[in-house]
Structure formats: C-alpha cells, structure tokens
Design an enzyme around this catalytic site. Structure first.
Site, short mmCIF file in Angstrom:
data_model
loop_
_atom_site.label_atom_id
_atom_site.label_comp_id
_atom_site.label_asym_id
_atom_site.label_seq_id
_atom_site.Cartn_x
_atom_site.Cartn_y
_atom_site.Cartn_z
CD GLU A 293 -13.43 -9.32 -0.16
OE1 GLU A 293 -12.27 -9.02 0.71
OE2 GLU A 293 -14.02 -8.61 -0.71
CG ASP B 8 -19.93 -2.95 4.20
OD1 ASP B 8 -20.60 -2.84 5.34
OD2 ASP B 8 -19.76 -1.66 3.81
CG PHE C 212 -14.58 2.30 9.11
CD1 PHE C 212 -15.06 1.91 7.54
CD2 PHE C 212 -13.34 2.44 9.15
CE1 PHE C 212 -14.34 1.71 6.53
CE2 PHE C 212 -12.53 2.24 7.97
CZ PHE C 212 -12.84 1.99 6.70
NE ARG D 283 -4.09 -1.80 3.04
CZ ARG D 283 -5.15 -2.03 2.58
NH1 ARG D 283 -6.19 -2.88 3.22
NH2 ARG D 283 -5.75 -1.21 1.60
#
Ligand code: 5GP
Length: 179
Positions: free
Chosen positions: A100, A104, A153, A166
């Site tokens: 992963e 979160d 975040f 990404r």
C-alpha cells in the site's frame, strides 16, 4: 514544473530508497517462513513506485499482481470496498504481501484483508510506504511501515492529488493555495 507546487519535502528520494532496502531485507527474512512463491499484491495506482523500488531489494522468489479498489461511500472511507480491477490469478491457499502507499483511517487494508482471506488467501502481511496513525478509525496496523507522517495530505512517489503528482520521486506537501 510540478516540484514548484510543493510547500515542503517530507521524505527525500534517498530516504525512500534506503528504507526500501531495509524493508526488503526484513521481508526477505519473513518470506522464508511463508509459502513460496509469495504473491506481492499492489493496490493501484498509488503503490506502483513503491512496489517497483521495494522488489529490487528482495532476493526471494516472488510473484506480483495488482488490484484496484474504491470505497462505496464517497469522501470518507468507511465500510465495504468495491473491486475496480481484480487480481489476475487465484489466491487460494497462497501467502500474500499487500503493498500500500499509505494507511490513513485503516479502512482500506482492513476491508481488503477480509476480502482476500474470503477469497482463500492463507496468510497476508501488509507493507505500507507511509502511515498516518493519528487518523486511524479502525483497529489495524501494517506489518511493515516505511515512514510515519503527521496528519497532513501528502503527494508524490505514487500518491496523488486529483490524479496528479504521482511522478514526483519524493513525498511532499502541496502549497495551501493549490487545494
Ligand atoms: P484509508 O482507507 O486507510 O483511510 O485510506 C487509504 C487511501 O486513502 C490511500 O491508499 C490513499 O489513496 C488515500 N490517502 C489517504 N491519505 C492520503 C494522503 O495524505 N495523500 C494522498 N494522496 N492520498 C491519501
């Protein structure tokens, strides 16, 4: 350039590579007691760069597959998950390492583990690049964690904001005005 959108870098490229080397060594030891070949299952799309770096540091005989999931209930991840892209092969009786990008609330890995055990997996270990323990809503931990991060975040090294960022080779936080 996308790096100009960052307010700060939290984890550098060098730190990520070094940590993947350590995690790979640790995994190698544990894989030796698991059913060979262990199947590494990457959760699309965030885990792709992490999977690519991690497997370079694993000497055991492994296989690799990917799946894509989404939560049923909109913004906050709660409850069941929906499979968008399933694994290519049966996992009946197999030992898995779930890869992963970030844990979160914990809902995704909790539901995924349940789902994969239901599909017949024998043993599942979870490895995550990042962990945000302060956000946890369900009682679950990864077996291996790259880095713990604060409740912010983050983007980069697979992690997106609206599908972008990404491709950053490190982990960072965007400037406030971009959210
Ligand atoms: P959980 O089910 O543990 O709440 O959520 C896991 C998923 O939420 C991750 O796989 C990731 O896609 C997304 N997520 C959680 N925190 C962040 C974050 O800080 N940045 C990004 N880009 N995605 C996040």
């Amino acid at each position: 350039m996308i790096k100009d959108d960052l307010k700060k870098i939290l984890v550098s490229e060098k730190e990520i590579v070094e940590r993947c080397e350590q995690l790979g060594k640790q995994l190698d030891k544990d894989i030796a007691t698991m059913k060979s070949p262990v199947l590494f299952v990457g959760i699309l799309k965030g885990s792709v760069p992490f999977m690519a770096e991690l497997i370079k540091h694993i000497d055991s005989d492994i296989e690799m597959d990917f799946m894509a999931v989404s939560s049923y209930s909109g913004t906050e991840s709660v409850g069941d998950i929906k499979i968008i892209k399933d694994l290519d092969h049966s996992i009946k009786g197999r030992d898995l390492v779930l890869v992963e990008d970030i844990v979160d609330t914990g809902t995704t890995i909790k539901e995924l583990k349940k789902l994969l055990y239901n599909k017949g997996a024998h043993e599942i270990k979870v490895v995550t690049l990042l962990d945000k323990p302060s956000r946890r809503k369900v009682d679950i931990e990864a077996d291996y964690t790259g880095f713990e991060v604060e409740n912010e975040f983050v983007v980069g090294f697979g992690l997106d904001y609206n599908q972008r960022y990404r491709n950053l080779p490190y982990i960072g936080v965007l400037k406030e005005e971009l959210y």
